[in-house]
Design a protein around this motif. Structure first.
Motif, short mmCIF file in Angstrom:
data_model
loop_
_atom_site.label_atom_id
_atom_site.label_comp_id
_atom_site.label_asym_id
_atom_site.label_seq_id
_atom_site.Cartn_x
_atom_site.Cartn_y
_atom_site.Cartn_z
N UNK A 174 11.94 42.49 55.96
CA UNK A 174 11.96 43.94 55.72
C UNK A 174 10.85 44.30 54.73
N UNK A 175 10.10 45.36 55.05
CA UNK A 175 9.11 45.88 54.10
C UNK A 175 9.73 47.03 53.31
N UNK A 176 9.32 47.20 52.05
CA UNK A 176 9.83 48.32 51.24
C UNK A 176 8.67 48.97 50.51
N UNK A 177 8.51 50.26 50.70
CA UNK A 177 7.40 51.00 50.10
C UNK A 177 7.88 52.34 49.57
N UNK A 178 7.05 52.94 48.74
CA UNK A 178 7.36 54.23 48.12
C UNK A 178 6.28 55.22 48.52
N UNK A 179 6.66 56.50 48.68
CA UNK A 179 5.65 57.56 48.75
C UNK A 179 5.88 58.43 47.52
N UNK A 180 4.88 58.54 46.67
CA UNK A 180 5.01 59.41 45.48
C UNK A 180 4.22 60.69 45.73
N UNK A 181 4.97 61.77 45.94
CA UNK A 181 4.33 63.06 46.22
C UNK A 181 4.00 63.80 44.94
N UNK A 182 2.89 64.56 45.02
CA UNK A 182 2.64 65.59 44.02
C UNK A 182 3.34 66.85 44.49
N UNK A 226 1.82 45.80 54.77
CA UNK A 226 1.92 46.58 53.52
C UNK A 226 3.37 46.56 53.04
N UNK A 227 3.59 45.99 51.86
CA UNK A 227 4.93 46.08 51.26
C UNK A 227 4.79 46.12 49.74
N UNK A 228 5.76 46.74 49.08
CA UNK A 228 5.70 46.86 47.62
C UNK A 228 4.67 47.88 47.16
N UNK A 229 4.24 48.75 48.09
CA UNK A 229 3.15 49.68 47.80
C UNK A 229 3.69 51.05 47.38
N UNK A 230 2.97 51.69 46.48
CA UNK A 230 3.27 53.08 46.10
C UNK A 230 2.15 53.96 46.65
N UNK A 231 2.43 54.64 47.76
CA UNK A 231 1.42 55.49 48.41
C UNK A 231 1.47 56.88 47.75
N UNK A 232 0.46 57.17 46.96
CA UNK A 232 0.46 58.40 46.17
C UNK A 232 -0.20 59.51 46.98
N UNK A 233 0.56 60.57 47.26
CA UNK A 233 0.07 61.69 48.07
C UNK A 233 0.12 62.91 47.16
N UNK A 234 -0.93 63.07 46.35
CA UNK A 234 -0.83 64.07 45.27
C UNK A 234 -2.11 64.88 45.07
N UNK A 235 -3.02 64.86 46.05
CA UNK A 235 -4.25 65.65 45.91
C UNK A 235 -5.09 65.23 44.71
#
Ligand SMILES: NC(=O)c1ccc[n+]([C@@H]2O[C@H](COP(=O)([O-])OP(=O)(O)OC[C@H]3O[C@@H](n4cnc5c(N)ncnc54)[C@H](O)[C@@H]3O)[C@@H](O)[C@H]2O)c1
Length: 240
Positions: A174-182, A226-235
């Motif tokens: 299992x992969x686990x990732x985060x999306x951190x939004x602005x 891709x695992x353990x990643x924090x994908x930052x979507x914040x402009x």
């Protein structure tokens, strides 16, 4: 995000405390994208309700490939001791927020772990925020009823680290990732939008459309390494 997954062909279970909201969303997504959508009314502050809902969803579909934890106490949630100066933020509200924003992610992942492992393509996606990464500039809320409580930051910061923990413990199945939004535009007061935009390198707030690429990427084989990643979507908010 649910629409993006449906557009990619996923059948969905939508969980929320508002039964009406999930039923309406389920009806419209199923009709727009021709997928099966199961609305599930559940209070994510209740461990037993989370566990039994997950069991029902897995029984209903016979499998589970993707788990997204997005529901949360947010900046517009109306509760005493939440949107308040630091000295007036209450411990009971802190605990209530952490139950939904953080504890629920642990219970969901734990309950769904066997099904996600069995999937062969299991993907956990936790929805975070720039405020799980950096402190707030309270000046941008001036003159509005919005705010940024300590429990929100602590919950999102904890969720980021829970995600990293899951990414190594649940690997390789299992992969686990985060999306951190602005900040995503959701009808916030004009003053706030102007303050926010001024501080954002890309010169605007995010839109719901901006979430689609990130969720589709992390849910699918596009991100199979891709695992353990924090994908930052914040402009660019956190890039200064
Ligand atoms: N909107 C933004 O600017 C922004 C920015 C960064 C991160 N986020 C994150 O995106 C996610 C979605 O936020 P949003 O802006 O769409 O807010 P939203 O208020 O539209 O969605 C939050 C949902 O959580 C549900 N919820 C709250 N308590 C619950 C409970 N006990 N049980 C079940 N459901 C419950 C609410 O009913 C609501 O539908 C959150 O995790 C939020 O922290 C949002």
């Amino acid at each position: 995000m649910a629409e993006a997954l449906a557009e990619a062909g996923a059948n969905l279970a939508l969980m929320d405390i508002s039964g009406e909201a999930v039923e309406n969303a389920a009806r419209s997504i199923a009709s727009d994208y021709g997928v099966s959508v199961n609305p599930v009314k559940v209070d994510l502050a209740s461990e037993s309700a989370i566990r039994s809902s997950c069991v029902s969803v897995i029984e209903h579909f016979g499998r589970l490939d993707i788990l997204v934890h997005s529901a949360a106490f947010v900046g517009t949630t109306k509760l005493e001791g939440w949107i308040a100066p630091f000295e007036e933020q209450s411990l009971s509200t802190w605990r209530a927020a952490l139950a939904v924003n953080l504890d629920a992610a642990f219970i969901l992942a734990q309950t769904c772990a066997p099904a996600l492992r069995a999937s062969g393509k299991g993907s956990i996606i936790n929805i975070g925020s720039i405020y799980g990464m950096v402190g707030p500039d309270l000046d941008i809320y001036g003159g509005t009823s919005m705010g940024n409580p300590a429990a929100y930051a602590a919950g999102k910061g904890g969720l980021l680290q829970l995600t990293r923990w899951l990414s190594t413990v649940m690997a390789p199945e299992v992969r686990a990732n985060m999306i951190s939004f602005g900040g995503i535009e959701r009808g916030q007061p004009e003053k706030f939008r102007a303050n926010y935009t001024k501080r954002t390198p890309l010169g605007r707030m995010g839109t719901e459309e901006d979430a689609k690429g990130a969720i589709t990427f992390l849910a699918s084989d596009l991100s199979s390494y891709v695992t353990g990643h924090n994908l930052v979507v914040d402009g660019g908010w956190t890039a200064w």
